[in-house]
Scaffold this active site. Structure first.
Site, PDB file in Angstrom:
ATOM      1  N   ASP A  45      41.629  42.753  35.189  1.00 37.34           N
ATOM      2  CA  ASP A  45      40.572  43.141  34.258  1.00 37.34           C
ATOM      3  C   ASP A  45      40.723  44.599  33.829  1.00 37.34           C
ATOM      4  O   ASP A  45      40.608  44.930  32.633  1.00 37.34           O
ATOM      5  CB  ASP A  45      39.206  42.919  34.920  1.00 37.34           C
ATOM      6  CG  ASP A  45      38.136  42.531  33.914  1.00 37.34           C
ATOM      7  OD1 ASP A  45      38.503  42.156  32.789  1.00 37.34           O
ATOM      8  OD2 ASP A  45      36.942  42.590  34.259  1.00 37.34           O
ATOM      9  N   ASP A  65      33.283  36.960  34.839  1.00 38.91           N
ATOM     10  CA  ASP A  65      32.429  37.901  35.565  1.00 38.91           C
ATOM     11  C   ASP A  65      31.329  37.188  36.336  1.00 38.91           C
ATOM     12  O   ASP A  65      30.621  37.818  37.132  1.00 38.91           O
ATOM     13  CB  ASP A  65      31.807  38.896  34.579  1.00 38.91           C
ATOM     14  CG  ASP A  65      32.866  39.654  33.793  1.00 38.91           C
ATOM     15  OD1 ASP A  65      33.934  39.917  34.373  1.00 38.91           O
ATOM     16  OD2 ASP A  65      32.643  39.957  32.611  1.00 38.91           O
TER      17      ASP A  65
END
Length: 579
Positions: A353, A415
């Site tokens: 990420d 997420d």
């Protein structure tokens, strides 16, 4: 010296971010009427700042010079531009040359039409001090819309309303994300224990259905490589692959919605009749009519979203419902068997990420993050489609960002799913060691705190954030802290725990080999002439404590999956048993 250079580079980066701001262009017709429309503009406040209040701004005539680029005096009209706003085309010369000519001709502001992506109209310090009128960029698409709605004779005003510290839609996203993680983690843990008890009794009619998938280190590596490969492909071939992702989302979300609603529908007292005997695929199992109606409903909801997915007024509600159902289904299906696997998955995706958000801008020609470009949709996309793998909520304030291709706040499914798998593991471990769900509660609270930190970073930096940068440390550190505090880090790391003592049971687990039952002990251990005392089986002791255990599992009742009753584990769990 190196530290000084790094600090200088950081200040330059911050200055470049501050110099770029969004504003609003209010357009009304010269022929009369109070109804107008707002359009997004991009301006540099270092030339001249725009007022914040529209009521304090005068509407001025827009002078259309878009056929010229205003690079020399020959491009100026015969009549001056006094008390007018000049509209010129972008190209062939610097922003400073254009605005200097416009200011000398009496213009009150300069609008530059761009067919390319909007960029901040920059200059140097000396040029900023010389110019006293604002300079802003307007997209060519918005200019065509202005001509279509109002014609060429329009009055305009430029202003930049103050941005709120945080949009209220963040609260909605926070509640949806934390609620999904908590419910999915609880459901996954409870379902896993129910499956174990059904397997022990070997009398459950659905004991072989909906088996969870244990994630191995090899699967984690393959998954991350596939994510990287797919993200890069989407960046370069977005217009083609976006429809593939939309199709996959429709299929997966309809399955997830069915899986979430099926336990509730099975409790309904009507439509229990079954399909007659047949040789058709799937229907030969004779499903109930209510389950067929549920499947039809789920497919219908997905099709409605697929057809109207670009309706910004209400389609986001269906997307969020389908997205939450998809996340719950994935949390229920995918299982991390050990904290070691949880740590490996979260850390690998942590670096994934961060790399695609913060590092890739230095590797792309446009200077944009690959992750942000793919998540929000490239500005040069011909389809104008958006990836559906996000929770989205429209902005609840009248912010210029709502006009500038950012009308929604987004949170990616990753997420939610990645920390959610750790929350589900914590719940299974809680049930295994009878810890009153302390691991589950601690990890869920840590996820909420990490999400709050993400929102704060988003507000402070005013740019897309890799949420896992904040969520992974919060959840991993909190889980490790609880395990250290309870002195269970070893069994928590390997996924094998000992069931703690149950007051009704005379069987006590020990660290080491499992104690042998009385039936396994040598007969010579008992005094002559005395029969060994019969010890009830552990499952019978659990049944004695709960009268309902004679006909159902002591681990879970026939009530819904969200029952608040604490689930009691069976004392026959042995060391090394995976949660």
């Amino acid at each position: 010296m190196a530290a000084a250079r790094l600090a200088a580079a950081l200040l330059l980066l911050l200055a470049a971010q501050v110099a770029c701001e969004f504003g609003v262009l209010r357009v009304v017709s010269q022929s009369g009427g109070t109804r107008g429309k707002d359009y997004c503009i991009l301006y540099n406040p270092q030339w001249a700042r725009l007022p914040h209040d529209l009521s304090k701004v005068s509407l001025l005539k827009l002078r259309d010079l878009s056929s010229t680029q205003l690079c020399s005096n020959l491009d100026l009209p015969v009549e001056d531009l006094t008390n007018q706003i000049a509209l010129v085309a972008r190209g062939n010369c610097t922003f400073y040359e254009k605005v200097r000519l416009a200011q000398a001709s009496g213009a009150r502001a300069l609008l530059i039409v761009s067919k390319e992506k909007l960029v901040p109209p920059g200059g140097n310090k000396t040029q900023y001090e010389e110019i006293s009128i604002p300079v802003a960029l307007l997209s060519h698409r918005d200019l065509r819309d202005i001509y279509k709605r109002f014609g060429h004779a329009v009055m305009v005003a430029l202003y930049a309303p103050k941005e709120p510290v945080m949009d209220y839609n963040m609260v909605i996203i926070f509640l949806m994300a934390v609620g999904t993680v908590a419910l999915g983690g609880y459901w996954a843990g409870s379902r896993d224990v129910k499956k174990i008890m059904k397997h022990k009794r070997d009398d459950g009619p659905e004991k072989h259905e909906d088996e969870a998938v244990d994630v191995t280190p090899v699967m984690i590596c393959v998954f991350v490589v596939m994510c990287c490969f797919m993200l890069v492909l989407l960046y370069f071939f977005y217009d083609r692959l976006v429809y593939v992702i939309i199709g996959i989302f429709c299929l997966a979300s309809s399955t997830g919605l069915y899986s979430c609603l099926a336990p509730c529908v099975r409790k309904l007292p009507f439509c229990t009749c079954r399909v007659p005997d047949n040789n058709l695929p799937y229907f030969h199992k004779r499903p109930q009519a209510r389950m067929l109606l549920l499947a039809f409903f789920c497919v219908t909801v997905t099709v409605v979203w697929g057809v109207f997915r670009n309706e910004d007024q209400w389609a986001w509600v269906l997307q969020d419902v389908l997205g939450i159902a998809f996340c719950l289904y994935m949390l229920k299906t995918i299982r991390l068997p050990t904290f070691k696997a949880c740590t490996m998955l979260l850390l690998v995706l942590f670096f994934y990420d961060v790399f695609f958000v913060f590092i890739t801008p230095f590797l792309t020609k446009s200077g944009n993050s690959i992750m942000v470009e793919v998540a929000t949709g490239p500005s040069n996309s011909s389809t104008q489609e958006k990836l559906p793998m996000v929770l989205k909520v429209p902005r609840l304030n009248t912010s210029p960002l709502a006009l500038c291709d950012r009308p929604f706040s987004l949170l990616g499914f990753g997420d939610i799913l990645v920390p959610g798998l750790l929350v589900a593991y914590c719940h299974r471990f809680d049930i295994q060691v009878q810890s009153s769900r302390i691991y589950f509660m601690a990890c869920t609270i840590a996820y909420g705190l990490g999400l709050l930190v993400t929102f704060v970073a988003l507000v402070l930096m005013q740019r897309g954030q890799p949420a896992l940068l904040y969520l992974v440390p919060c959840t991993l550190i909190s889980s490790c802290t609880v395990a250290l505090w309870r002195q269970e880090l070893g069994v928590f790391w390997t996924g094998s725990g000992f069931a703690k003592d149950v007051p009704q049971s005379s069987w006590t687990p020990m660290e080491g080999p499992v104690p042998r039952r009385d039936s396994d002990a040598p007969i010579s251990q008992h005094p002559p002439g005395e029969e060994p005392a019969k010890r009830p089986l552990p499952t019978e002791e659990a049944g004695a404590a709960d009268p309902a255990a004679n006909h159902c599992s002591p681990m879970a009742s026939a009530s819904s999956l969200t029952d608040g009753d604490q689930v009691q584990p069976s004392p026959v769990v042995q060391p090394g048993t995976s949660a």
